[in-house]
Design a protein around this motif. Structure first.
Motif, short mmCIF file in Angstrom:
data_model
loop_
_atom_site.label_atom_id
_atom_site.label_comp_id
_atom_site.label_asym_id
_atom_site.label_seq_id
_atom_site.Cartn_x
_atom_site.Cartn_y
_atom_site.Cartn_z
N CYS A 1 -5.52 -8.40 -3.03
CA CYS A 1 -5.74 -7.78 -1.69
C CYS A 1 -6.68 -6.17 -0.88
O CYS A 1 -6.96 -5.95 -2.10
CB CYS A 1 -4.66 -7.51 -1.40
SG CYS A 1 -3.66 -6.39 -2.58
N THR A 2 -6.78 -6.84 0.11
CA THR A 2 -7.68 -5.58 1.13
C THR A 2 -7.29 -5.32 1.88
O THR A 2 -6.62 -5.81 2.74
CB THR A 2 -9.29 -5.52 0.75
OG1 THR A 2 -10.17 -4.67 1.20
CG2 THR A 2 -9.05 -7.29 1.84
N MET A 3 -7.21 -3.93 2.16
CA MET A 3 -6.83 -3.27 3.59
C MET A 3 -7.37 -1.59 4.10
O MET A 3 -8.39 -0.84 2.82
CB MET A 3 -5.34 -2.13 3.37
CG MET A 3 -4.63 -3.28 2.89
SD MET A 3 -2.63 -2.71 3.07
CE MET A 3 -1.94 -3.83 2.15
N ALA A 4 -7.89 -1.97 5.72
CA ALA A 4 -8.64 -0.54 6.54
C ALA A 4 -7.24 0.32 6.29
O ALA A 4 -6.87 0.10 7.10
CB ALA A 4 -9.63 -1.48 7.12
N VAL A 5 -8.36 1.66 5.74
CA VAL A 5 -6.71 2.63 5.99
C VAL A 5 -7.28 3.64 6.23
O VAL A 5 -8.29 4.06 6.17
CB VAL A 5 -6.38 2.45 3.83
CG1 VAL A 5 -5.23 3.89 4.20
CG2 VAL A 5 -6.25 1.82 3.72
N ASN B 1 -9.79 15.84 10.97
CA ASN B 1 -10.80 14.56 11.64
C ASN B 1 -9.62 13.46 11.04
O ASN B 1 -8.91 13.69 9.72
CB ASN B 1 -12.64 14.61 10.96
CG ASN B 1 -12.78 15.34 11.67
OD1 ASN B 1 -12.31 15.78 12.30
ND2 ASN B 1 -13.95 16.12 10.91
N PHE B 2 -10.48 12.37 10.39
CA PHE B 2 -9.52 10.87 10.12
C PHE B 2 -10.50 9.88 9.71
O PHE B 2 -12.27 10.32 10.02
CB PHE B 2 -8.90 10.19 11.07
CG PHE B 2 -7.34 10.54 11.47
CD1 PHE B 2 -7.33 11.12 12.68
CD2 PHE B 2 -6.12 10.31 11.25
CE1 PHE B 2 -6.88 11.85 13.43
CE2 PHE B 2 -5.12 10.88 11.79
CZ PHE B 2 -5.64 11.94 12.76
N ARG B 3 -10.47 9.18 8.63
CA ARG B 3 -11.52 8.70 7.83
C ARG B 3 -11.37 7.21 7.83
O ARG B 3 -9.62 7.19 7.61
CB ARG B 3 -12.25 9.04 6.86
CG ARG B 3 -10.86 9.53 5.29
CD ARG B 3 -11.61 10.36 4.40
NE ARG B 3 -12.48 9.25 3.14
CZ ARG B 3 -12.88 9.71 2.67
NH1 ARG B 3 -13.20 11.15 1.77
NH2 ARG B 3 -13.58 8.78 1.61
N ILE B 4 -12.15 6.07 8.05
CA ILE B 4 -11.41 4.85 7.12
C ILE B 4 -12.32 4.53 5.86
O ILE B 4 -12.62 3.96 5.99
CB ILE B 4 -11.81 3.59 8.34
CG1 ILE B 4 -10.68 4.41 9.55
CG2 ILE B 4 -10.68 2.92 8.12
CD1 ILE B 4 -11.10 3.45 10.89
N ILE C 1 -3.20 1.47 8.50
CA ILE C 1 -3.82 0.20 8.43
C ILE C 1 -4.49 -0.86 9.42
O ILE C 1 -3.59 -0.95 10.65
CB ILE C 1 -2.81 -0.25 7.60
CG1 ILE C 1 -2.35 0.81 6.31
CG2 ILE C 1 -3.94 -1.14 6.67
CD1 ILE C 1 -1.65 -0.31 4.99
N GLY C 2 -5.48 -0.94 9.42
CA GLY C 2 -6.46 -2.12 10.25
C GLY C 2 -6.32 -3.50 9.76
O GLY C 2 -5.60 -3.88 9.14
N HIS C 3 -7.09 -3.93 8.99
CA HIS C 3 -7.55 -5.05 8.66
C HIS C 3 -6.96 -5.21 7.50
O HIS C 3 -6.92 -4.23 6.90
CB HIS C 3 -8.87 -5.55 9.02
CG HIS C 3 -9.89 -6.18 10.12
ND1 HIS C 3 -10.13 -5.66 10.89
CD2 HIS C 3 -10.12 -7.57 10.31
CE1 HIS C 3 -10.04 -5.90 11.67
NE2 HIS C 3 -10.42 -7.52 11.33
N MET C 4 -6.35 -6.30 7.15
CA MET C 4 -5.78 -6.64 5.62
C MET C 4 -6.10 -7.90 5.60
O MET C 4 -6.45 -9.05 6.01
CB MET C 4 -4.30 -7.02 5.59
CG MET C 4 -3.79 -5.22 6.10
SD MET C 4 -1.34 -5.59 6.20
CE MET C 4 -0.81 -3.91 6.22
N ALA D 1 0.92 -1.05 0.38
CA ALA D 1 0.02 0.59 0.00
C ALA D 1 0.88 1.31 0.19
O ALA D 1 1.83 0.82 1.28
CB ALA D 1 -0.53 0.31 0.96
N SER D 2 0.30 2.52 -1.31
CA SER D 2 1.09 3.34 -0.62
C SER D 2 0.38 5.10 -1.34
O SER D 2 -0.90 4.49 -1.38
CB SER D 2 2.32 3.73 -2.02
OG SER D 2 1.43 3.73 -2.97
N GLY D 3 0.82 5.57 -0.35
CA GLY D 3 -0.51 6.84 -0.50
C GLY D 3 -0.44 7.87 1.06
O GLY D 3 0.61 7.37 1.68
N SER D 4 -1.64 8.28 0.92
CA SER D 4 -1.80 9.29 2.65
C SER D 4 -2.36 8.18 3.41
O SER D 4 -3.34 8.39 3.89
CB SER D 4 -2.74 10.76 2.03
OG SER D 4 -2.00 11.46 0.87
N ILE D 5 -1.33 7.30 4.01
CA ILE D 5 -1.39 6.55 4.80
C ILE D 5 -1.60 6.76 6.05
O ILE D 5 0.16 7.03 6.62
CB ILE D 5 -0.77 4.88 4.58
CG1 ILE D 5 -1.63 4.74 2.89
CG2 ILE D 5 -1.78 3.93 5.90
CD1 ILE D 5 -0.51 3.48 2.53
#
Length: 123
Positions: free
Chosen positions: A95-99, A106-109, A31-34, A24-28
């Motif tokens: 693959c999937t990730m909760a970012v 604030n924050f968002r997922i 990361i929670g669940h993968m 995963a790359s970017g504005s992270i």
């Protein structure tokens, strides 16, 4: 803002092994669940395995004892080691990730998905 890129798929004979990787790359922020899902031709996408931040894992019955999911939090990566592969494992693997990301003050997922990597098990 966030991209997931898988690698490691290919053609393997029954009984062989493959290791899938997903970066995963970017504005992270974190990361929670993968997890890994797969979709065989003519079938719906199905869960393969998941791993939590605390490294608790879940596997679907068809892959238990053969597949191992793991993660590297420092590298924002998740892996799927696949052993004793069978023709029924042939599918596109995602693959999937909760970012978690900053969203102003604030924050968002959001859940993100990779583009998929083909795994073909055939003699």
């Amino acid at each position: 803002q966030v991209q997931l890129v898988e690698s490691g798929g290919g053609l393997v004979q029954p009984g062989g092994s493959l290791r899938l990787s997903c970066a995963a790359s970017g504005s992270i922020w974190s990361i929670g669940h993968m997890g890994w899902y797969r979709q065989a031709p003519g079938k719906e996408r199905e869960l393969v395995a998941t791993v939590t931040v605390g490294n608790d894992t879940v596997y679907v019955d068809p892959v238990k004892g053969r597949f191992t999911i793991s993660r590297d939090n420092a590298k924002n990566m998740v892996y799927l080691q696949m052993n004793s592969l069978k023709p029924d494992d042939t599918a596109v693997y995602y693959c999937t990730m909760a970012v978690k990301m900053r969203d102003g003050y604030n924050f968002r997922i959001d859940n993100y998905w990779g583009q998929g990597t083909q795994v073909t098990v055939s003699s």
